[in-house]
Scaffold this motif. Structure first.
Motif, PDB file in Angstrom:
ATOM      1  N   SER A   1       0.826  -1.217   0.000  1.00 34.85           N
ATOM      2  CA  SER A   1       0.000   0.000   0.000  1.00 34.85           C
ATOM      3  C   SER A   1       0.856   1.262   0.000  1.00 34.85           C
ATOM      4  O   SER A   1       0.435   2.312  -0.510  1.00 34.85           O
ATOM      5  CB  SER A   1      -0.928   0.013   1.218  1.00 34.85           C
ATOM      6  N   LEU A   2       2.050   1.144   0.574  1.00 35.26           N
ATOM      7  CA  LEU A   2       2.934   2.311   0.631  1.00 35.26           C
ATOM      8  C   LEU A   2       3.469   2.669  -0.758  1.00 35.26           C
ATOM      9  O   LEU A   2       3.830   3.823  -1.003  1.00 35.26           O
ATOM     10  CB  LEU A   2       4.104   2.025   1.573  1.00 35.26           C
ATOM     11  N   ASN A   3       3.462   1.690  -1.651  1.00 30.43           N
ATOM     12  CA  ASN A   3       4.003   1.911  -2.986  1.00 30.43           C
ATOM     13  C   ASN A   3       2.925   2.142  -4.051  1.00 30.43           C
ATOM     14  O   ASN A   3       3.069   3.007  -4.912  1.00 30.43           O
ATOM     15  CB  ASN A   3       4.872   0.716  -3.402  1.00 30.43           C
ATOM     16  N   ASP A   4       1.816   1.335  -3.966  1.00 32.75           N
ATOM     17  CA  ASP A   4       0.809   1.428  -5.035  1.00 32.75           C
ATOM     18  C   ASP A   4      -0.442   2.204  -4.631  1.00 32.75           C
ATOM     19  O   ASP A   4      -1.377   2.328  -5.420  1.00 32.75           O
ATOM     20  CB  ASP A   4       0.419   0.031  -5.533  1.00 32.75           C
ATOM     21  N   ASP A   5      -0.474   2.725  -3.384  1.00 32.42           N
ATOM     22  CA  ASP A   5      -1.638   3.474  -2.898  1.00 32.42           C
ATOM     23  C   ASP A   5      -2.942   2.693  -3.124  1.00 32.42           C
ATOM     24  O   ASP A   5      -3.950   3.241  -3.560  1.00 32.42           O
ATOM     25  CB  ASP A   5      -1.731   4.851  -3.565  1.00 32.42           C
ATOM     26  N   ALA A   6      -2.892   1.407  -2.819  1.00 32.48           N
ATOM     27  CA  ALA A   6      -4.075   0.549  -2.918  1.00 32.48           C
ATOM     28  C   ALA A   6      -4.174  -0.297  -1.648  1.00 32.48           C
ATOM     29  O   ALA A   6      -3.189  -0.454  -0.908  1.00 32.48           O
ATOM     30  CB  ALA A   6      -4.001  -0.331  -4.156  1.00 32.48           C
ATOM     31  N   VAL A   7      -5.351  -0.814  -1.394  1.00 34.13           N
ATOM     32  CA  VAL A   7      -5.593  -1.620  -0.202  1.00 34.13           C
ATOM     33  C   VAL A   7      -6.358  -2.883  -0.600  1.00 34.13           C
ATOM     34  O   VAL A   7      -6.940  -2.958  -1.678  1.00 34.13           O
ATOM     35  CB  VAL A   7      -6.411  -0.839   0.850  1.00 34.13           C
ATOM     36  N   THR A   8      -6.355  -3.860   0.299  1.00 39.40           N
ATOM     37  CA  THR A   8      -7.126  -5.085   0.082  1.00 39.40           C
ATOM     38  C   THR A   8      -8.448  -4.983   0.838  1.00 39.40           C
ATOM     39  O   THR A   8      -8.455  -4.758   2.047  1.00 39.40           O
ATOM     40  CB  THR A   8      -6.344  -6.320   0.557  1.00 39.40           C
ATOM     41  N   VAL A   9      -9.549  -5.150   0.118  1.00 39.93           N
ATOM     42  CA  VAL A   9     -10.878  -5.089   0.739  1.00 39.93           C
ATOM     43  C   VAL A   9     -11.458  -6.499   0.799  1.00 39.93           C
ATOM     44  O   VAL A   9     -11.585  -7.182  -0.227  1.00 39.93           O
ATOM     45  CB  VAL A   9     -11.833  -4.170  -0.054  1.00 39.93           C
ATOM     46  N   ARG A  10     -11.779  -6.930   2.001  1.00 44.01           N
ATOM     47  CA  ARG A  10     -12.377  -8.269   2.217  1.00 44.01           C
ATOM     48  C   ARG A  10     -13.865  -8.107   2.504  1.00 44.01           C
ATOM     49  O   ARG A  10     -14.265  -7.322   3.357  1.00 44.01           O
ATOM     50  CB  ARG A  10     -11.692  -8.958   3.390  1.00 44.01           C
ATOM     51  N   GLU A  11     -14.677  -8.894   1.806  1.00 48.22           N
ATOM     52  CA  GLU A  11     -16.126  -8.868   1.997  1.00 48.22           C
ATOM     53  C   GLU A  11     -16.535  -9.962   2.986  1.00 48.22           C
ATOM     54  O   GLU A  11     -16.014 -11.079   2.935  1.00 48.22           O
ATOM     55  CB  GLU A  11     -16.820  -9.071   0.644  1.00 48.22           C
ATOM     56  N   ARG A  12     -17.441  -9.607   3.882  1.00 45.95           N
ATOM     57  CA  ARG A  12     -17.783 -10.465   5.023  1.00 45.95           C
ATOM     58  C   ARG A  12     -18.365 -11.823   4.642  1.00 45.95           C
ATOM     59  O   ARG A  12     -17.879 -12.869   5.089  1.00 45.95           O
ATOM     60  CB  ARG A  12     -18.792  -9.727   5.906  1.00 45.95           C
TER      61      ARG A  12
END
Length: 509
Positions: A471-482
């Motif tokens: 995330s520090l490099n690509d400015d993206a995050v992982t979103v997990r759905e419940r």
């Protein structure tokens, strides 16, 4: 798992995770009184918001008010509550337990209904894809016999209640062989009526002159403000007045967790219509309320309409929307055609005209009313019970999850830095700052990521956002759905719109 065990697990889960606590627990509690915790109050507010948005904001001709809990005592004389707001009660002499006579009879009928459902299930298993349930219910000998028994019981109960024949109600209970759930005996007392209103005293002087009541329903606050709202809002028929508020009933038998309490909250709407049109509006609101429930996705099979056997003194038509709680199908919401009883009665007792003047026809008349009334606490319980899951994930792993509809979930998003170092907490709080104004979020950096996922599953959080070193490099995050536990990579700049599209209230409309 039995229905009773299912409810016990929900109650335990609700306390452990901050949804509902026993009231005054440090003093050993107070019967049938509960406090909503940090997550429970959020879920409750989200249900209110969904109802208010659907009922008031999405309708041009419905407005909302917030009336006082205390009202002039004549209000309750006019409404009929002083003279007729009673429950038929019966005691078992062996257990010394008190029951509502109508509930005992309803529970007996529910057992017969379950036998019909078993007959239908057997037919489905036998005929498979060729099974026609409507035809089966109309022709199967066992189903017809059981349904005839139900109709006969309902008929006898209706006749006894309409005639105010309490001895007849007791005879029916005895003839049906209904036993006390505690003692198992049929040693019943006579049936008696018990008024459900709480009384208190207004001012410093005690005595009959100072007696007032805690309101047993929110509807009367709407009726006495009919003209105030109509004139100040320049409302034309048909129009509605909605309200969310506390009501109080001195229930002798308050049970089944928050299903029946002495202090509860109602979401009510009174829809004022021209006399003679109430039938079509009654059917309209039955369908509208059914759609409102269906949108939540709790399962259409978990709802059914139940027409009232005995109509209230003010109604010419009434039904309940029942929900399949762990204790069986029970009333969740009522739709009633209240005629002009309330406004006419308040006219009589107050001496003030409560009429609508139609400038087109030059007529002045008392409107009729169609009411929708849902218990907020019962709706809360329906969501909680329907959402509770214990899932086997294989390889010795399991999870407890609340599959709460996304838009109602108390916490919408969990922000989870993968580790507590390397700049990940700082990046995570940047993401948090983009979301917390519009959504209730939790920030959690304690324990491994898997354990944190499980905690969020247990409170029903729809989305978990994990910030990792990438995330520090690509400015993206992982979103997990419940529910599906699926994951996808989303750019941080897109996160606000992404989250809103998944969990926002607009998803329900």
């Amino acid at each position: 798992m039995s229905q009773e065990d299912g409810l016990k697990k929900v109650i335990s889960h609700a306390k452990e995770y901050g949804f509902v606590f026993p009231s005054s627990e440090i003093y050993d509690g107070l019967s049938a009184a509960y406090d909503y915790g940090q997550l429970g109050s959020e879920l409750k507010n989200n249900i209110k918001n969904y109802w208010w948005t659907a009922m008031v904001r999405m309708n041009d001709n419905i407005v909302g008010i917030d009336a006082s809990i205390f009202m002039h005592p004549k209000t309750w004389k006019a409404s009929g509550h002083v003279d007729a707001f009673n429950d038929p009660l019966i005691d078992n002499k062996d257990s010394n337990k008190r029951y509502r006579a109508d509930v005992l009879i309803e529970d007996h009928i529910a057992k017969i209904d379950k036998k019909i459902d078993k007959d239908v299930s057997k037919g489905l298993n036998r005929f498979g894809d060729d099974f026609n349930e409507v035809e089966f219910r109309a022709t199967n000998v066992n189903v017809l016999r059981r349904q005839t028994t139900i109709d006969e019981i309902n008929g006898k109960f209706k006749d006894a209640m309409n005639a105010e024949d309490l001895a007849g109600v007791k005879t029916l209970i005895e003839d049906l062989g209904i036993v006390c759930p505690v003692s198992g005996s049929k040693n019943w007392t006579d049936v008696r009526q018990f008024n459900l209103m709480f009384s208190t005293e207004l001012g410093a002087v005690s005595g009959d002159s100072g007696v007032i009541y805690l309101r047993p329903e929110t509807a009367q606050g709407i009726f006495v403000n009919f003209l105030n709202v109509q004139k100040s809002g320049r409302m034309k028929l048909p129009f509605g007045i909605a309200q969310i508020g506390k009501a109080f009933r001195n229930e002798i038998i308050a049970r089944q967790f928050i299903f029946r309490m002495r202090e509860f909250e109602q979401m009510e709407m009174q829809f004022f219509v021209k006399p003679g049109t109430q039938g079509e509006w009654y059917e309209f609101w039955k369908e509208e309320r059914k759609k409102w429930h269906s949108t939540l996705g709790l399962g259409d099979e978990n709802y059914k309409f139940h027409d009232h056997i005995k109509l209230a003194h003010y109604a010419d038509a009434a039904c309940d929307i029942e929900f399949n709680f762990p204790m069986g199908f029970k009333e969740l919401e009522g739709i009633h055609s209240r005629t002009d009883f309330d406004l006419k009665s308040h006219e009589e007792f107050s001496g003030k005209k409560l009429r609508f003047f139609d400038p087109e026809t030059k007529e002045s008349f008392v409107p009729y009313v169609v009411e929708t009334s849902i218990g907020l606490d019962r709706m809360f319980l329906a969501v909680l019970c329907n959402s509770y899951r214990e899932e086997d994930l294989g390889e010795g792993n399991s999870r407890t999850v609340l599959s709460i509809p996304f838009a109602l979930a108390p916490v919408k998003v969990a922000i989870l830095p993968l580790v507590k170092k390397d700049g990940l907490p700082e990046k995570a709080r940047e993401v948090l700052s983009k979301l917390r104004l519009n959504h209730n979020c939790q920030y959690d950096e304690k324990d491994g990521i898997g354990r944190r996922y499980r905690r969020q599953d247990a409170i029903g959080t729809p989305l978990c956002i994990t910030i990792d070193h990438d995330s520090l490099n690509d400015d993206a995050v992982t979103v997990r759905e419940r529910d599906g536990m699926t994951q996808e990579r989303v750019a941080i700049s897109d996160i606000p719109a992404y989250v809103e599209s998944r969990v926002g209230m607009a998803t329900l409309f």
